[in-house]
Structures are given as structure tokens and as C-alpha cells.
Design a protein around this motif. Structure first.
Motif, PDB file in Angstrom:
ATOM      1  N   GLU A  43      36.443  28.313  23.881  1.00 37.12           N
ATOM      2  CA  GLU A  43      36.054  27.057  22.909  1.00 37.12           C
ATOM      3  C   GLU A  43      34.814  27.063  22.219  1.00 37.12           C
ATOM      4  O   GLU A  43      34.209  26.852  21.153  1.00 37.12           O
ATOM      5  N   GLU A  46      34.149  30.171  20.106  1.00 35.53           N
ATOM      6  CA  GLU A  46      34.572  29.847  18.901  1.00 35.53           C
ATOM      7  C   GLU A  46      33.895  29.158  17.946  1.00 35.53           C
ATOM      8  O   GLU A  46      33.592  29.090  16.660  1.00 35.53           O
ATOM      9  N   SER A  47      33.529  28.024  18.540  1.00 36.40           N
ATOM     10  CA  SER A  47      32.887  26.921  17.601  1.00 36.40           C
ATOM     11  C   SER A  47      31.370  27.425  17.049  1.00 36.40           C
ATOM     12  O   SER A  47      31.047  27.248  15.975  1.00 36.40           O
ATOM     13  N   CYS A  48      30.730  28.145  18.015  1.00 35.02           N
ATOM     14  CA  CYS A  48      29.293  28.828  17.500  1.00 35.02           C
ATOM     15  C   CYS A  48      29.499  29.658  16.476  1.00 35.02           C
ATOM     16  O   CYS A  48      28.877  29.770  15.336  1.00 35.02           O
ATOM     17  N   ARG A  49      30.877  30.429  16.488  1.00 38.64           N
ATOM     18  CA  ARG A  49      30.999  31.461  15.520  1.00 38.64           C
ATOM     19  C   ARG A  49      31.268  30.841  14.250  1.00 38.64           C
ATOM     20  O   ARG A  49      30.975  31.419  12.989  1.00 38.64           O
ATOM     21  N   ASP A  50      32.031  29.683  14.614  1.00 36.75           N
ATOM     22  CA  ASP A  50      32.806  29.234  13.111  1.00 36.75           C
ATOM     23  C   ASP A  50      31.691  28.174  12.437  1.00 36.75           C
ATOM     24  O   ASP A  50      31.637  28.122  11.253  1.00 36.75           O
ATOM     25  N   THR A  51      30.662  27.760  13.159  1.00 33.67           N
ATOM     26  CA  THR A  51      29.720  26.871  12.443  1.00 33.67           C
ATOM     27  C   THR A  51      28.269  27.070  12.550  1.00 33.67           C
ATOM     28  O   THR A  51      27.586  26.797  11.919  1.00 33.67           O
ATOM     29  N   ASN A  54      25.423  25.499  18.059  1.00 34.27           N
ATOM     30  CA  ASN A  54      25.849  25.229  19.079  1.00 34.27           C
ATOM     31  C   ASN A  54      25.599  23.858  19.518  1.00 34.27           C
ATOM     32  O   ASN A  54      24.780  23.342  20.132  1.00 34.27           O
ATOM     33  N   LYS A  68      25.777  37.409  17.956  1.00 34.23           N
ATOM     34  CA  LYS A  68      27.239  37.447  18.472  1.00 34.23           C
ATOM     35  C   LYS A  68      27.493  36.321  19.363  1.00 34.23           C
ATOM     36  O   LYS A  68      26.806  36.004  20.223  1.00 34.23           O
ATOM     37  N   HIS A  69      28.723  35.917  19.301  1.00 37.61           N
ATOM     38  CA  HIS A  69      29.294  34.902  20.332  1.00 37.61           C
ATOM     39  C   HIS A  69      30.605  35.301  20.972  1.00 37.61           C
ATOM     40  O   HIS A  69      31.613  36.030  20.190  1.00 37.61           O
ATOM     41  N   THR A  70      30.815  35.369  22.238  1.00 38.22           N
ATOM     42  CA  THR A  70      31.836  35.620  23.092  1.00 38.22           C
ATOM     43  C   THR A  70      32.167  34.883  24.188  1.00 38.22           C
ATOM     44  O   THR A  70      31.085  34.566  24.726  1.00 38.22           O
TER      45      THR A  70
END
Length: 333
Positions: A43, A46-51, A54, A68-70
Motif C-alpha cells: 500500500e 501504491e500510494s507513492c505511485r498514485d500521488t 510519500n 519507481k515504487h514497488t
């Protein structure tokens, strides 16, 4: 040293806290970079990718679009540089968790400032034991996560046993406003980072107890002497304390209220004793008892470190500890 191209080596930062996010952000700000922030929980990634932020770790700070975030550990399989950015006491477990997934040729870098409490060992030694065959370096020095992530000018140190590896790491991890200087003194750089947290707690105690700036200056200067003795006894270079990972980091951490260690010390100074604060998560609280124990075994005098450890362990109150420090035998500076 692994064979790494200067143009876009694959970097994975393990740990999506404030410092890990900041280091990933600054590394990803360089043109041609390939940087992934590996979070423990999906989560967060996902939050970092979406917004593009952090918010839990660095609220209000935009992250580079290239970052990139994973949460998928498979990203480690072809990483060329892997940064371990988690608390010092979590390093061994993290190495065991992520080690099987890490590219055999990757260079590992610890970015924590502490010693392993159970063994008294340096974190590079812990990682070398758990991840045999990897080159292991350390990144340390004066830099708050928020300042780094905001692009404020910051200079730190990266050390490795091999000079070429240290230089490579400095080149690939530096950014437009983030400068890393290479070193081969892994011992001095690590102990400077660990002990400055202890001394920051001591400076906080002085501030919290209302003892004045002169007392703080005395603690910083005498603390550097302790640090130098300990580093030399452990096989490092005593002069390292004069650089970014010693004096530079100590001045920052012992004077800025952004420092958790300083704030912890201020609370101790105001209360006069530990008062149940022993379990608070500050690296200096762990490092104090470890360093005091190891120094005793090595026959190194570290009265300030010993006093901080005794206060945190509830063996001394602040006033008694300060009286003991001020009544030590007078010797030449």
C-alpha cells in the motif's frame, strides 16, 4: 568492485521511510538514473505511485517522476547497487529476508547510524556476514531526510574498503544538490555516525536541564575526543572525526531540533531521569549501551558515553551523572 556503468546503474533502495525515500529521490533526480524504492508494504508503494509523494514519511514533498515504487522483492534480482535504509537493529533480519533475492554482483550500502546491540558489531560486518561475496559500503554524515528530499544543499560521505568502489558509489548516488565524498575508512565513518547520536542525546540533556551553551560546547569538544579514541581503538582513522561523518554530523545533530536524538535528550534533561523513555526508538539510545560496553572491553575511556548509557538504563539520574563528569580527575586537554 562490480562492473557498473556510469550511465544509469540500477539502484534499489530498501526501506521507504523518510531517509530511504529521500535518498531514492535524490538518486533518481540524476538524468539517466534507474532507481526503485522498495517498500515493505504494497500500500505504501501504491500510494507513492498514485500521488507522487510519500505522505507518511515526507509529507508535502513531491518525488521525482523517474523514481519507481514497488513492494516486489524480485526487483533486487538485477540491482547493481542496493541501499539498506532501515534502523540499525533491523539490519541482520533484513539481510536474511532480502538476501536470497539480491543480485550476486550487487554492491550493498548500509545507510543506518548505529551498531548491532546484541554483538557490538559494525553494520558493514553484519551485512558482510549475512551477505557473503558482496562488496559492502556505508553512507553517513550530516543530512536530514527532509532537507535532502527538498533539494537543499547537503554533503555526506560514502565509504568502502576499496577506493574504486567508494568513488563509484559517490558518483552514482550523488545528485544536483546532494554531494557524496568517497572514503575508505568504513570503521571511522560508521562509528562517527553511531557515536554522534549518543553525544546528541548528551547535548539534549544539557539543554533540557538548562545548563547553557558553554556546557554544550564542552560536550561537543570532549565528545569528539571520545569518538577519536574509540575509532582508533577499533582500527579506524582517528582523523575521520574531523570530517563530515564526525564533526559535521555531530554539529548538525547536536544543535538542530529536527534531530530525534537531541529531542530525546532534552526530554531526559527536563525529567532528570529516564522515566520510562528507554524504549523510545532513537539510534543513540541503542548505541550508548553498546559503545560503553565495547569501550570498557577495549580499555577506552568514554565518560560521556558511559554517563548517557547509565541515564538511559536508569542507573543514574541526570544531576548525579553531571556531577560525576565534572569531578573527574583534571588532565591535560
Amino acid at each position: 568492485m562490480s562492473d557498473i556503468s556510469k550511465n544509469g546503474p540500477k539502484i534499489v533502495v530498501v526501506g521507504a521511510g523518510a531517509f530511504g525515500t529521500a535518498l531514492a529521490a535524490v538518486a533518481a533526480s540524476t538524468e539517466g538514473s534507474d532507481v526503485t524504492l522498495l517498500a515493505r508494504r504494497p500500500e505504501i508503494a501504491e500510494s507513492c505511485r498514485d500521488t507522487g509523494r510519500n505522505e507518511d514519511a515526507l509529507p508535502g514533498i513531491d518525488l521525482p517522476p523517474a523514481l519507481k515504487h514497488t513492494a516486489d522483492v524480485s526487483v533486487l534480482a538485477d540491482a547493481e547497487v542496493v541501499l539498506f535504509v532501515m534502523p540499525s537493529q533491523a539490519h541482520r533480519d533484513a539481510a536474511r529476508q532480502y538476501g536470497p533475492h539480491i543480485n550476486a554482483a550487487a554492491t550493498i550500502v548500509t545507510c543506518a547510524k548505529g551498531m548491532e546491540q546484541a554483538t557490538g558489531r559494525l553494520l558493514t560486518d553484519v551485512l558482510a556476514e549475512e551477505l557473503p561475496g558482496h562488496a559492502v559500503g556505508v553512507l553517513s554524515g550530516p543530512g536530514f531526510a527532509a532537507d535532502i528530499a527538498k533539494g537543499l544543499p547537503t554533503a555526506m560521505v560514502v565509504a568502502a574498503a576499496d577506493g574504486q568502489t567508494a568513488t563509484m558509489l559517490a558518483e552514482v548516488l550523488s545528485g544536483p544538490t546532494f554531494r557524496l565524498y568517497p572514503s575508505q575508512d568504513r570503521i571511522g565513518v560508521q562509528l562517527g555516525g553511531a557515536l554522534k547520536n549518543v553525544l546528541a542525546i548528551a547535548c539534549g540533556i544539557v539543554e533540557g536541564a538548562g545548563l547553557g551553551d558553554s556546557a554544550r560546547a564542552a560536550l561537543i569538544s570532549r565528545g569528539l575526543a571520545e569518538m577519536s579514541r574509540f575509532i582508533a581503538a577499533e582500527g579506524g582513522e582517528a582523523d575521520t572525526v574531523r570530517g563530515l561523518s564526525g564533526l559535521g554530523d555531530l554539529v548538525l545533530t547536536a544543535t538542530s531540533h529536527q534531530s530525534r536524538n537531541l529531542r530525546f535528550g532534552i526530554a531526559l534533561g527536563k525529567d532528570g531521569r529516564a522515566s520510562g523513555r528507554k524504549g523510545e526508538l532513537v539510534e543513540g539510545a541503542f548505541a550508548a549501551s553498546v559503545a560503553a560496553r565495547v569501550a570498557h572491553d577495549l580499555g577506552v575511556e568514554m565518560p560521556i558515553t558511559e554517563a548517557v548509557a547509565a541515564i538511559i538504563d536508569g542507573k543514574l539520574d541526570v544531576r548525579t551523572a553531571l556531577e560525576q563528569l565534572m569531578t573527574r580527575p583534571i588532565t591535560q586537554e
